[in-house]
Structures are given as C-alpha cells and as structure tokens.
Scaffold this motif. Structure first.
Motif, PDB file in Angstrom:
ATOM      1  N   THR A 102       0.991  -1.118  -0.112  1.00 41.64           N
ATOM      2  CA  THR A 102      -0.087  -0.019   0.029  1.00 41.64           C
ATOM      3  C   THR A 102       0.921   1.307  -0.073  1.00 41.64           C
ATOM      4  O   THR A 102       1.994   1.301   0.719  1.00 41.64           O
ATOM      5  CB  THR A 102      -0.996   0.008   1.331  1.00 41.64           C
ATOM      6  OG1 THR A 102      -1.887  -0.966   1.264  1.00 41.64           O
ATOM      7  CG2 THR A 102      -1.747   1.084   1.039  1.00 41.64           C
ATOM      8  N   GLU A 103       0.586   2.118  -0.663  1.00 42.01           N
ATOM      9  CA  GLU A 103       1.269   3.612  -1.036  1.00 42.01           C
ATOM     10  C   GLU A 103       0.318   4.588  -0.184  1.00 42.01           C
ATOM     11  O   GLU A 103      -0.613   4.647  -0.271  1.00 42.01           O
ATOM     12  CB  GLU A 103       1.751   3.729  -2.527  1.00 42.01           C
ATOM     13  CG  GLU A 103       2.619   3.052  -3.079  1.00 42.01           C
ATOM     14  CD  GLU A 103       2.923   3.494  -4.281  1.00 42.01           C
ATOM     15  OE1 GLU A 103       3.283   4.912  -4.304  1.00 42.01           O
ATOM     16  OE2 GLU A 103       3.558   2.755  -5.180  1.00 42.01           O
ATOM     17  N   VAL A 104       1.157   5.364   0.684  1.00 47.39           N
ATOM     18  CA  VAL A 104       0.434   6.288   1.273  1.00 47.39           C
ATOM     19  C   VAL A 104       1.469   7.757   1.072  1.00 47.39           C
ATOM     20  O   VAL A 104       2.940   7.451   1.121  1.00 47.39           O
ATOM     21  CB  VAL A 104       0.678   6.199   2.731  1.00 47.39           C
ATOM     22  CG1 VAL A 104       0.137   7.442   3.591  1.00 47.39           C
ATOM     23  CG2 VAL A 104      -0.177   5.076   3.124  1.00 47.39           C
ATOM     24  N   GLU A 105       0.719   8.800   0.599  1.00 45.30           N
ATOM     25  CA  GLU A 105       1.543  10.081   0.488  1.00 45.30           C
ATOM     26  C   GLU A 105       1.459  10.851   1.616  1.00 45.30           C
ATOM     27  O   GLU A 105       0.130  10.890   1.998  1.00 45.30           O
ATOM     28  CB  GLU A 105       1.038  10.702  -0.952  1.00 45.30           C
ATOM     29  CG  GLU A 105       1.569   9.944  -2.286  1.00 45.30           C
ATOM     30  CD  GLU A 105       1.258  10.536  -3.345  1.00 45.30           C
ATOM     31  OE1 GLU A 105       1.164  11.866  -3.240  1.00 45.30           O
ATOM     32  OE2 GLU A 105       0.871   9.877  -4.488  1.00 45.30           O
ATOM     33  N   LEU A 106       2.208  11.630   2.140  1.00 51.41           N
ATOM     34  CA  LEU A 106       2.282  12.219   3.374  1.00 51.41           C
ATOM     35  C   LEU A 106       2.837  13.601   2.952  1.00 51.41           C
ATOM     36  O   LEU A 106       3.851  13.943   2.244  1.00 51.41           O
ATOM     37  CB  LEU A 106       2.960  11.821   4.491  1.00 51.41           C
ATOM     38  CG  LEU A 106       2.655  10.405   4.922  1.00 51.41           C
ATOM     39  CD1 LEU A 106       3.586   9.748   5.920  1.00 51.41           C
ATOM     40  CD2 LEU A 106       1.139  10.455   5.620  1.00 51.41           C
ATOM     41  N   GLU A 107       2.031  14.588   3.355  1.00 50.72           N
ATOM     42  CA  GLU A 107       2.837  16.214   3.505  1.00 50.72           C
ATOM     43  C   GLU A 107       3.460  16.429   4.502  1.00 50.72           C
ATOM     44  O   GLU A 107       2.715  16.285   5.717  1.00 50.72           O
ATOM     45  CB  GLU A 107       1.783  17.194   3.056  1.00 50.72           C
ATOM     46  CG  GLU A 107       0.949  16.838   1.861  1.00 50.72           C
ATOM     47  CD  GLU A 107       1.834  17.404   0.493  1.00 50.72           C
ATOM     48  OE1 GLU A 107       2.575  18.424   0.469  1.00 50.72           O
ATOM     49  OE2 GLU A 107       1.827  17.024  -0.533  1.00 50.72           O
ATOM     50  N   VAL A 157       8.557  11.568   9.101  1.00 46.80           N
ATOM     51  CA  VAL A 157       7.477  10.687   8.224  1.00 46.80           C
ATOM     52  C   VAL A 157       6.736   9.687   9.215  1.00 46.80           C
ATOM     53  O   VAL A 157       5.405   9.601   9.016  1.00 46.80           O
ATOM     54  CB  VAL A 157       8.324   9.883   7.359  1.00 46.80           C
ATOM     55  CG1 VAL A 157       7.433   8.758   6.741  1.00 46.80           C
ATOM     56  CG2 VAL A 157       8.820  10.962   6.421  1.00 46.80           C
ATOM     57  N   VAL A 192      13.813  11.100  -1.580  1.00 46.83           N
ATOM     58  CA  VAL A 192      12.510  10.714  -0.917  1.00 46.83           C
ATOM     59  C   VAL A 192      11.931  11.800  -0.499  1.00 46.83           C
ATOM     60  O   VAL A 192      10.828  11.990  -0.811  1.00 46.83           O
ATOM     61  CB  VAL A 192      13.056   9.826   0.359  1.00 46.83           C
ATOM     62  CG1 VAL A 192      11.735   9.775   1.336  1.00 46.83           C
ATOM     63  CG2 VAL A 192      13.618   8.458  -0.079  1.00 46.83           C
ATOM     64  N   GLY A 213      10.133  13.151  -3.270  1.00 46.23           N
ATOM     65  CA  GLY A 213       8.734  12.382  -3.608  1.00 46.23           C
ATOM     66  C   GLY A 213       9.096  11.446  -4.813  1.00 46.23           C
ATOM     67  O   GLY A 213       8.279  11.148  -5.547  1.00 46.23           O
ATOM     68  N   ARG A 214      10.337  11.569  -5.277  1.00 39.33           N
ATOM     69  CA  ARG A 214      10.631  10.744  -6.543  1.00 39.33           C
ATOM     70  C   ARG A 214      10.912   9.382  -6.256  1.00 39.33           C
ATOM     71  O   ARG A 214      10.720   8.307  -6.952  1.00 39.33           O
ATOM     72  CB  ARG A 214      11.950  11.423  -7.236  1.00 39.33           C
ATOM     73  CG  ARG A 214      11.609  12.611  -7.774  1.00 39.33           C
ATOM     74  CD  ARG A 214      12.930  13.370  -8.478  1.00 39.33           C
ATOM     75  NE  ARG A 214      14.210  13.018  -7.626  1.00 39.33           N
ATOM     76  CZ  ARG A 214      14.959  14.187  -7.174  1.00 39.33           C
ATOM     77  NH1 ARG A 214      14.118  15.143  -6.820  1.00 39.33           N
ATOM     78  NH2 ARG A 214      15.728  13.694  -6.446  1.00 39.33           N
ATOM     79  N   GLU A 215      11.365   8.994  -5.053  1.00 35.71           N
ATOM     80  CA  GLU A 215      11.517   7.635  -4.523  1.00 35.71           C
ATOM     81  C   GLU A 215      10.742   7.421  -3.213  1.00 35.71           C
ATOM     82  O   GLU A 215      10.388   8.177  -2.317  1.00 35.71           O
ATOM     83  CB  GLU A 215      13.149   7.602  -4.120  1.00 35.71           C
ATOM     84  CG  GLU A 215      13.836   7.622  -5.274  1.00 35.71           C
ATOM     85  CD  GLU A 215      13.767   6.097  -6.194  1.00 35.71           C
ATOM     86  OE1 GLU A 215      13.484   4.908  -5.750  1.00 35.71           O
ATOM     87  OE2 GLU A 215      14.059   6.389  -7.553  1.00 35.71           O
ATOM     88  N   PRO A 216      10.142   6.306  -2.850  1.00 35.31           N
ATOM     89  CA  PRO A 216       9.746   5.979  -1.768  1.00 35.31           C
ATOM     90  C   PRO A 216      10.248   5.597  -0.496  1.00 35.31           C
ATOM     91  O   PRO A 216      11.663   5.128  -0.730  1.00 35.31           O
ATOM     92  CB  PRO A 216       8.711   4.775  -2.218  1.00 35.31           C
ATOM     93  CG  PRO A 216       9.567   3.864  -3.044  1.00 35.31           C
ATOM     94  CD  PRO A 216      10.212   5.101  -3.885  1.00 35.31           C
TER      95      PRO A 216
END
Length: 87
Positions: A7-12, A22, A71, A74-77
């Motif tokens: 599962t991918e999660v994007e965080l600001e 993070v 990271v 946002g280019r790499e997880p």
C-alpha cells in the motif's frame, strides 16, 4: 499460498524530511499504527521493522537524520517492511 500486499501512502510534511517526521505524520494520519512501527514509550523502531530508501537500508539511521533528497522530493519511496519470524 503466499500473499504479498503493498500500500502506498503519500504524506505532506512541513519542515525537514526525517524518518521521525515521516513516522509522526504516518501515525497522525493512521492512529491505529501508533505503537506498531515504533515503541510508544521509547520511540525506537520495533525489532522486526525495517526501513529502506534508494536501495539503502535505513533501519539503523538516526530518526532525526535527513532522508535522501529523492525521498524528500517524492521521486523515491520510503519503504517500511514488517518482517515475520517463525519456525
């Protein structure tokens, strides 16, 4: 049959992008994870949890050390893996 789930999660994040920042943002967004990735009392990584980014194992990196620029941009997880042990 083995199953793998991702599962991918994007965080600001505001401020420096560190592992601690993070994890703080992740736990704020998903309170059910509090205590699962790191110990509630000490804040230390749980023994069977590993962190990876940009092909590097960051599991023993200081929590306040900056994560790689890729990271942060946002280019790499940042990959958080919970290992399963058993016999």
């Amino acid at each position: 049959m083995a199953r793998c789930s991702t599962t991918e999660v994007e965080l600001e994040l505001a401020g420096p992008v560190t592992l601690a920042a993070v994890l703080d943002a992740l736990e704020a967004a998903y309170p059910m994870l509090v205590g699962a990735v790191r110990d509630r009392a000490t804040g230390r990584r749980r023994p069977l949890v590993r962190f990876y980014a940009c092909q590097d194992d960051l599991s023993n990196t200081a929590p306040d050390a900056p994560l790689p620029d890729a990271v942060a941009a946002g280019r790499e997880p940042l990959i958080i893996v919970g290992a399963i042990a058993g016999g």
